[in-house]
Design a protein around this motif. Structure first.
Motif, PDB file in Angstrom:
ATOM      1  N   GLU A   1      31.117  44.683  45.966  1.00 53.22           N
ATOM      2  CA  GLU A   1      31.436  43.232  44.967  1.00 53.22           C
ATOM      3  C   GLU A   1      30.772  43.747  43.900  1.00 53.22           C
ATOM      4  OE1 GLU A   1      32.373  39.877  46.441  1.00 53.22           O
ATOM      5  OE2 GLU A   1      34.000  40.646  48.169  1.00 53.22           O
ATOM      6  N   GLY A   2      29.352  45.146  43.564  1.00 49.50           N
ATOM      7  CA  GLY A   2      29.087  44.892  42.224  1.00 49.50           C
ATOM      8  C   GLY A   2      27.265  45.222  42.689  1.00 49.50           C
ATOM      9  N   SER A   3      27.308  44.552  43.545  1.00 51.65           N
ATOM     10  CA  SER A   3      25.880  45.142  44.468  1.00 51.65           C
ATOM     11  C   SER A   3      25.102  44.657  45.906  1.00 51.65           C
ATOM     12  CB  SER A   3      24.848  43.338  43.621  1.00 51.65           C
ATOM     13  OG  SER A   3      25.900  41.998  44.890  1.00 51.65           O
TER      14      SER A   3
ATOM     15  N   ARG B   1      22.259  38.757  38.851  1.00 47.93           N
ATOM     16  CA  ARG B   1      22.291  39.356  37.520  1.00 47.93           C
ATOM     17  C   ARG B   1      23.922  39.518  37.539  1.00 47.93           C
ATOM     18  NH1 ARG B   1      20.233  44.980  34.550  1.00 47.93           N
ATOM     19  NH2 ARG B   1      20.885  44.968  32.450  1.00 47.93           N
ATOM     20  N   GLU B   2      24.415  39.049  35.939  1.00 41.42           N
ATOM     21  CA  GLU B   2      25.678  38.110  35.670  1.00 41.42           C
ATOM     22  C   GLU B   2      26.399  40.161  34.586  1.00 41.42           C
ATOM     23  OE1 GLU B   2      25.316  34.811  33.399  1.00 41.42           O
ATOM     24  OE2 GLU B   2      26.185  33.793  35.214  1.00 41.42           O
ATOM     25  N   HIS B   3      27.167  39.691  34.579  1.00 41.15           N
ATOM     26  CA  HIS B   3      28.188  40.902  33.622  1.00 41.15           C
ATOM     27  C   HIS B   3      27.219  40.773  31.999  1.00 41.15           C
ATOM     28  CE1 HIS B   3      30.269  42.161  37.358  1.00 41.15           C
ATOM     29  NE2 HIS B   3      31.226  41.071  36.785  1.00 41.15           N
ATOM     30  N   GLY B   4      27.500  40.083  31.626  1.00 42.96           N
ATOM     31  CA  GLY B   4      27.091  39.870  30.206  1.00 42.96           C
ATOM     32  C   GLY B   4      25.353  40.367  29.890  1.00 42.96           C
ATOM     33  N   GLY B   5      24.436  40.775  31.101  1.00 44.06           N
ATOM     34  CA  GLY B   5      23.229  41.449  30.899  1.00 44.06           C
ATOM     35  C   GLY B   5      22.674  39.614  31.018  1.00 44.06           C
TER      36      GLY B   5
ATOM     37  N   TYR C   1      21.371  36.359  33.812  1.00 48.03           N
ATOM     38  CA  TYR C   1      20.488  35.780  35.112  1.00 48.03           C
ATOM     39  C   TYR C   1      20.598  34.870  36.031  1.00 48.03           C
ATOM     40  CZ  TYR C   1      18.049  40.569  35.864  1.00 48.03           C
ATOM     41  OH  TYR C   1      17.431  42.592  35.651  1.00 48.03           O
ATOM     42  N   GLN C   2      21.557  33.570  36.541  1.00 41.30           N
ATOM     43  CA  GLN C   2      21.696  32.836  36.878  1.00 41.30           C
ATOM     44  C   GLN C   2      20.339  32.813  38.300  1.00 41.30           C
ATOM     45  OE1 GLN C   2      25.622  32.714  38.952  1.00 41.30           O
ATOM     46  NE2 GLN C   2      25.581  30.492  37.805  1.00 41.30           N
TER      47      GLN C   2
ATOM     48  N   ARG D   1      33.609  31.773  44.239  1.00 43.31           N
ATOM     49  CA  ARG D   1      34.477  33.255  43.947  1.00 43.31           C
ATOM     50  C   ARG D   1      35.778  33.198  44.194  1.00 43.31           C
ATOM     51  NH1 ARG D   1      31.606  37.072  47.485  1.00 43.31           N
ATOM     52  NH2 ARG D   1      33.611  37.679  47.649  1.00 43.31           N
TER      53      ARG D   1
END
Length: 211
Positions: free
Chosen positions: A1-3, A140-144, A146-147, A172
């Motif tokens: 899922e991307g990470s 790290r979020e898709h926009g660059g 961090y959350q 989710r």
């Protein structure tokens, strides 16, 4: 899922595809070696013993300490309320992730806490859950950007494996599965069969731990 994915070394593909990795003696053509590669010492097929053994079977009862063979998607019981959810078992993710709505941080007697809503997939009702914050992670979020997300412990049962596991709380609703089970939650107890799903229903009793 991307990470959380780890890239290992490339497999060794130095062996010749025709000869099956066997060294070709002088005067022997590759086609002859191909025939030899498929035969045993007495001219019998080299794979005869493997074919006779048949496919691996999943035992009805596991020996103490044995790892369970489960599908890559299973039903699981989660939280003290024992809510049944579909869980994706993902060895590429280190930490598990749980769907959480309306996340609210607060302190109780000086301890950092979090309150959130967990949606019961069976009836759509919200279940209010409160947990101490074990730690915080930066995602790290898709926009660059961090959350900062809280990590809490929740009770989890998959098959007959029941334990407290750390989960990252995140909304989710954009994913198919409300629960992602990572390596930490499975280590020492679960092996994933990537060809199977929903092989074993959860059989744990609430509050009982079975490593």
């Amino acid at each position: 899922e991307g990470s959380g994915f780890e890239i290992g070394p490339a497999p060794d593909i130095a062996h010749d595809r025709i000869t099956g990795g066997l060294e070709t003696p002088p005067g022997i053509l590759p086609e002859q070696m191909c025939k030899r590669a498929h035969l045993g010492h007495e001219g019998e097929p080299a794979t005869a013993d493997l074919a006779a053994s048949g496919p691996a079977t999943r035992p009805d009862v596991y020996e103490p300490g044995a790892k369970r063979l489960l599908g890559w998607v299973e039903r699981a019981l989660v939280t003290d309320a024992g809510i049944t959810v579909k869980a994706k078992l993902d060895s590429g993710a280190r930490t598990s992730s749980l769907d959480a709505r309306n996340i609210e941080r607060f302190k109780r007697d000086g301890e950092e806490m979090v309150r959130f809503d967990f949606i019961n997939p069976g009836d759509g009702r919200k279940v209010k859950v409160e947990r101490p914050v074990v730690r915080n992670v930066r995602i790290r979020e898709h926009g660059g950007g961090y959350q900062r997300r809280p990590v809490v412990e929740v009770w989890l049962c998959i098959g007959d494996v029941a334990r407290d596991v750390e989960v990252t709380l995140a909304d989710r609703r954009g994913f198919i599965y409300p629960l992602l089970v990572g390596r930490r939650a499975m280590e020492g107890a679960i092996v994933i069969d990537p060809e199977e799903t929903f092989t074993t229903p959860p059989t744990c009793r609430l509050g009982v731990y079975q490593p």
